[in-house]
Scaffold this motif. Structure first.
Motif, PDB file in Angstrom:
ATOM      1  N   GLY A  50      17.136 -23.537 -17.072  1.00  0.00           N
ATOM      2  CA  GLY A  50      15.892 -22.949 -17.547  1.00  0.00           C
ATOM      3  C   GLY A  50      15.280 -21.992 -16.546  1.00  0.00           C
ATOM      4  O   GLY A  50      15.482 -22.115 -15.346  1.00  0.00           O
ATOM      5  N   TRP A  51      14.544 -21.028 -17.067  1.00  0.00           N
ATOM      6  CA  TRP A  51      13.816 -20.086 -16.216  1.00  0.00           C
ATOM      7  C   TRP A  51      12.465 -20.687 -15.885  1.00  0.00           C
ATOM      8  O   TRP A  51      11.819 -21.292 -16.748  1.00  0.00           O
ATOM      9  CB  TRP A  51      13.636 -18.746 -16.931  1.00  0.00           C
ATOM     10  N   GLU A  52      12.019 -20.532 -14.634  1.00  0.00           N
ATOM     11  CA  GLU A  52      10.725 -21.044 -14.202  1.00  0.00           C
ATOM     12  C   GLU A  52       9.941 -19.926 -13.527  1.00  0.00           C
ATOM     13  O   GLU A  52      10.530 -19.049 -12.885  1.00  0.00           O
ATOM     14  CB  GLU A  52      10.906 -22.215 -13.244  1.00  0.00           C
ATOM     15  N   PRO A  53       8.606 -19.926 -13.644  1.00  0.00           N
ATOM     16  CA  PRO A  53       7.805 -18.911 -12.951  1.00  0.00           C
ATOM     17  C   PRO A  53       8.049 -19.008 -11.445  1.00  0.00           C
ATOM     18  O   PRO A  53       8.231 -20.099 -10.909  1.00  0.00           O
ATOM     19  CB  PRO A  53       6.362 -19.302 -13.288  1.00  0.00           C
ATOM     20  N   TRP A  54       8.067 -17.853 -10.783  1.00  0.00           N
ATOM     21  CA  TRP A  54       8.311 -17.818  -9.340  1.00  0.00           C
ATOM     22  C   TRP A  54       7.335 -16.822  -8.719  1.00  0.00           C
ATOM     23  O   TRP A  54       7.703 -15.702  -8.372  1.00  0.00           O
ATOM     24  CB  TRP A  54       9.760 -17.432  -9.073  1.00  0.00           C
ATOM     25  N   PRO A  55       6.055 -17.198  -8.600  1.00  0.00           N
ATOM     26  CA  PRO A  55       5.029 -16.254  -8.143  1.00  0.00           C
ATOM     27  C   PRO A  55       5.270 -15.743  -6.729  1.00  0.00           C
ATOM     28  O   PRO A  55       5.772 -16.453  -5.865  1.00  0.00           O
ATOM     29  CB  PRO A  55       3.730 -17.052  -8.218  1.00  0.00           C
ATOM     30  N   SER A  56       4.892 -14.497  -6.519  1.00  0.00           N
ATOM     31  CA  SER A  56       5.043 -13.842  -5.224  1.00  0.00           C
ATOM     32  C   SER A  56       3.834 -14.118  -4.346  1.00  0.00           C
ATOM     33  O   SER A  56       2.710 -13.974  -4.807  1.00  0.00           O
ATOM     34  CB  SER A  56       5.171 -12.326  -5.423  1.00  0.00           C
ATOM     35  N   PRO A  57       4.055 -14.470  -3.101  1.00  0.00           N
ATOM     36  CA  PRO A  57       2.921 -14.721  -2.208  1.00  0.00           C
ATOM     37  C   PRO A  57       2.254 -13.416  -1.790  1.00  0.00           C
ATOM     38  O   PRO A  57       2.878 -12.364  -1.754  1.00  0.00           O
ATOM     39  CB  PRO A  57       3.561 -15.406  -1.005  1.00  0.00           C
ATOM     40  N   THR A  58       0.979 -13.504  -1.482  1.00  0.00           N
ATOM     41  CA  THR A  58       0.247 -12.397  -0.868  1.00  0.00           C
ATOM     42  C   THR A  58       0.427 -12.557   0.636  1.00  0.00           C
ATOM     43  O   THR A  58       0.416 -13.676   1.140  1.00  0.00           O
ATOM     44  CB  THR A  58      -1.251 -12.498  -1.237  1.00  0.00           C
ATOM     45  N   PHE A  59       0.597 -11.452   1.354  1.00  0.00           N
ATOM     46  CA  PHE A  59       0.712 -11.586   2.800  1.00  0.00           C
ATOM     47  C   PHE A  59       0.339 -10.318   3.518  1.00  0.00           C
ATOM     48  O   PHE A  59       0.203  -9.261   2.911  1.00  0.00           O
ATOM     49  CB  PHE A  59       2.103 -12.071   3.208  1.00  0.00           C
ATOM     50  N   ASP A  60       0.167 -10.471   4.827  1.00  0.00           N
ATOM     51  CA  ASP A  60      -0.213  -9.372   5.701  1.00  0.00           C
ATOM     52  C   ASP A  60       0.850  -9.200   6.775  1.00  0.00           C
ATOM     53  O   ASP A  60       1.404 -10.176   7.273  1.00  0.00           O
ATOM     54  CB  ASP A  60      -1.567  -9.660   6.344  1.00  0.00           C
ATOM     55  N   LEU A  61       1.108  -7.936   7.108  1.00  0.00           N
ATOM     56  CA  LEU A  61       2.051  -7.599   8.173  1.00  0.00           C
ATOM     57  C   LEU A  61       1.283  -6.870   9.264  1.00  0.00           C
ATOM     58  O   LEU A  61       0.527  -5.939   8.976  1.00  0.00           O
ATOM     59  CB  LEU A  61       3.153  -6.688   7.637  1.00  0.00           C
ATOM     60  N   PRO A  62       1.453  -7.246  10.519  1.00  0.00           N
ATOM     61  CA  PRO A  62       0.735  -6.574  11.602  1.00  0.00           C
ATOM     62  C   PRO A  62       1.272  -5.163  11.865  1.00  0.00           C
ATOM     63  O   PRO A  62       2.410  -4.844  11.510  1.00  0.00           O
ATOM     64  CB  PRO A  62       0.975  -7.475  12.806  1.00  0.00           C
ATOM     65  N   ALA A  63       0.443  -4.343  12.480  1.00  0.00           N
ATOM     66  CA  ALA A  63       0.860  -2.990  12.868  1.00  0.00           C
ATOM     67  C   ALA A  63       2.133  -3.084  13.704  1.00  0.00           C
ATOM     68  O   ALA A  63       2.242  -3.932  14.590  1.00  0.00           O
ATOM     69  CB  ALA A  63      -0.244  -2.307  13.661  1.00  0.00           C
ATOM     70  N   GLY A  64       3.091  -2.214  13.398  1.00  0.00           N
ATOM     71  CA  GLY A  64       4.333  -2.163  14.149  1.00  0.00           C
ATOM     72  C   GLY A  64       5.445  -3.040  13.616  1.00  0.00           C
ATOM     73  O   GLY A  64       6.594  -2.873  14.010  1.00  0.00           O
ATOM     74  N   SER A  65       5.133  -3.976  12.725  1.00  0.00           N
ATOM     75  CA  SER A  65       6.210  -4.841  12.231  1.00  0.00           C
ATOM     76  C   SER A  65       7.090  -4.122  11.210  1.00  0.00           C
ATOM     77  O   SER A  65       8.305  -4.239  11.241  1.00  0.00           O
ATOM     78  CB  SER A  65       5.659  -6.137  11.636  1.00  0.00           C
ATOM     79  N   ARG A  66       6.485  -3.353  10.309  1.00  0.00           N
ATOM     80  CA  ARG A  66       7.225  -2.542   9.346  1.00  0.00           C
ATOM     81  C   ARG A  66       6.708  -1.103   9.366  1.00  0.00           C
ATOM     82  O   ARG A  66       7.468  -0.169   9.340  1.00  0.00           O
ATOM     83  CB  ARG A  66       7.112  -3.097   7.922  1.00  0.00           C
ATOM     84  N   CYS A  67       5.387  -0.953   9.367  1.00  0.00           N
ATOM     85  CA  CYS A  67       4.735   0.359   9.442  1.00  0.00           C
ATOM     86  C   CYS A  67       3.970   0.433  10.774  1.00  0.00           C
ATOM     87  O   CYS A  67       3.784  -0.588  11.439  1.00  0.00           O
ATOM     88  CB  CYS A  67       3.740   0.521   8.286  1.00  0.00           C
ATOM     89  N   ASP A  68       3.516   1.628  11.139  1.00  0.00           N
ATOM     90  CA  ASP A  68       2.759   1.787  12.379  1.00  0.00           C
ATOM     91  C   ASP A  68       1.370   1.176  12.296  1.00  0.00           C
ATOM     92  O   ASP A  68       0.684   1.059  13.298  1.00  0.00           O
ATOM     93  CB  ASP A  68       2.622   3.272  12.735  1.00  0.00           C
ATOM     94  N   PHE A  69       0.945   0.787  11.116  1.00  0.00           N
ATOM     95  CA  PHE A  69      -0.394   0.270  10.847  1.00  0.00           C
ATOM     96  C   PHE A  69      -0.273  -1.076  10.139  1.00  0.00           C
ATOM     97  O   PHE A  69       0.795  -1.394   9.584  1.00  0.00           O
ATOM     98  CB  PHE A  69      -1.171   1.271   9.972  1.00  0.00           C
ATOM     99  N   PRO A  70      -1.338  -1.874  10.130  1.00  0.00           N
ATOM    100  CA  PRO A  70      -1.270  -3.149   9.423  1.00  0.00           C
ATOM    101  C   PRO A  70      -1.226  -2.935   7.912  1.00  0.00           C
ATOM    102  O   PRO A  70      -1.821  -1.995   7.381  1.00  0.00           O
ATOM    103  CB  PRO A  70      -2.555  -3.870   9.842  1.00  0.00           C
ATOM    104  N   VAL A  71      -0.502  -3.817   7.227  1.00  0.00           N
ATOM    105  CA  VAL A  71      -0.283  -3.698   5.790  1.00  0.00           C
ATOM    106  C   VAL A  71      -0.630  -5.026   5.112  1.00  0.00           C
ATOM    107  O   VAL A  71      -0.308  -6.100   5.623  1.00  0.00           O
ATOM    108  CB  VAL A  71       1.195  -3.349   5.506  1.00  0.00           C
ATOM    109  N   HIS A  72      -1.275  -4.907   3.961  1.00  0.00           N
ATOM    110  CA  HIS A  72      -1.544  -6.062   3.099  1.00  0.00           C
ATOM    111  C   HIS A  72      -0.744  -5.859   1.817  1.00  0.00           C
ATOM    112  O   HIS A  72      -0.732  -4.749   1.274  1.00  0.00           O
ATOM    113  CB  HIS A  72      -3.045  -6.158   2.774  1.00  0.00           C
ATOM    114  N   MET A  73      -0.080  -6.910   1.336  1.00  0.00           N
ATOM    115  CA  MET A  73       0.686  -6.811   0.099  1.00  0.00           C
ATOM    116  C   MET A  73       0.276  -7.921  -0.848  1.00  0.00           C
ATOM    117  O   MET A  73       0.136  -9.075  -0.434  1.00  0.00           O
ATOM    118  CB  MET A  73       2.174  -6.919   0.375  1.00  0.00           C
ATOM    119  N   GLU A  74       0.085  -7.526  -2.114  1.00  0.00           N
ATOM    120  CA  GLU A  74      -0.209  -8.511  -3.140  1.00  0.00           C
ATOM    121  C   GLU A  74       0.324  -8.022  -4.477  1.00  0.00           C
ATOM    122  O   GLU A  74       0.407  -6.823  -4.728  1.00  0.00           O
ATOM    123  CB  GLU A  74      -1.704  -8.785  -3.230  1.00  0.00           C
ATOM    124  N   ALA A  75       0.678  -8.959  -5.309  1.00  0.00           N
ATOM    125  CA  ALA A  75       1.186  -8.626  -6.636  1.00  0.00           C
ATOM    126  C   ALA A  75       0.032  -8.276  -7.556  1.00  0.00           C
ATOM    127  O   ALA A  75      -0.969  -8.987  -7.602  1.00  0.00           O
ATOM    128  CB  ALA A  75       1.967  -9.801  -7.205  1.00  0.00           C
TER     129      ALA A  75
END
Length: 191
Positions: A50-75
């Motif tokens: 069976g298929w089950e819901p798999w919600p995406s977490p909201t999270f924050d990435l600090p400056a320099g981890s992926r981009c030069d600035f801090p990033v917030h991601m949410e669905a």
């Protein structure tokens, strides 16, 4: 698909995570589920077809981890579902799972407020190994985060689209192999 592959979180694709990865991708790293045999409201047995819901977490990435600035991601749209295809012999550890469903992630530069809505609603089958490495066999868009020196692409957040695989080593190193498609960097879109 589940973000894990990047799961600075949870998961990815930053887990990906799922997850998770300290990266991002659409399925959580080391995905494990509730006890096999539990059922959802449709009567489907979770992890047993069976298929089950798999919600995406909201999270924050600090400056320099992926981009030069801090990033917030949410669905902003999250209809991701997971279906367990195979458990390890212990009967509880997920070894192979499929992910599908609409996913739009709002990626925000928390310094300037600039944001971008990324379609990350592709499909994937993810193989999870005992050493915490994983391989994504994916089609359609997913969000992939790569840290400095942690993948075969430069540090950034990417929307990967097409037909491709993402291998994540036990140490988190991400190797993207595109059969057809593209990997579009996103940090510049919100700089």
């Amino acid at each position: 698909m589940r973000r894990t592959l990047l799961t600075a979180a949870s998961t990815v694709l930053a887990a990906v995570t799922a997850v998770t990865l300290t990266g991002l991708a659409a399925a959580p790293a080391g995905a494990a589920s509730g006890p096999p045999g539990s059922s959802d409201s449709s009567g489907a047995v979770a992890g047993r077809g069976g298929w089950e819901p798999w919600p995406s977490p909201t999270f924050d990435l600090p400056a320099g981890s992926r981009c030069d600035f801090p990033v917030h991601m949410e669905a902003v749209v999250d209809e991701v579902q997971r279906r367990v295809l195979e458990y390890a012999p212990d009967g509880t550890t997920v070894r192979r799972a499929a992910y599908r469903g609409a996913l739009v992630l709002r990626i925000t530069n928390t310094t300037t407020g600039a944001s971008y809505d990324a379609d990350a609603g592709g499909r994937s089958v993810v193989d999870y190994r005992a050493d915490n490495s994983q391989t994504w066999h994916a089609q359609g868009p997913v969000l992939l985060g790569i840290g400095a020196g942690a993948g075969n692409l430069p540090r950034d957040l990417y929307i990967v689209d097409g037909d491709y695989t993402i291998d994540i080593s036990a140490t988190g190193y991400r190797t993207l192999t595109v059969k057809h498609g593209s990997a579009e960097p996103l940090c510049a879109k919100i700089a």
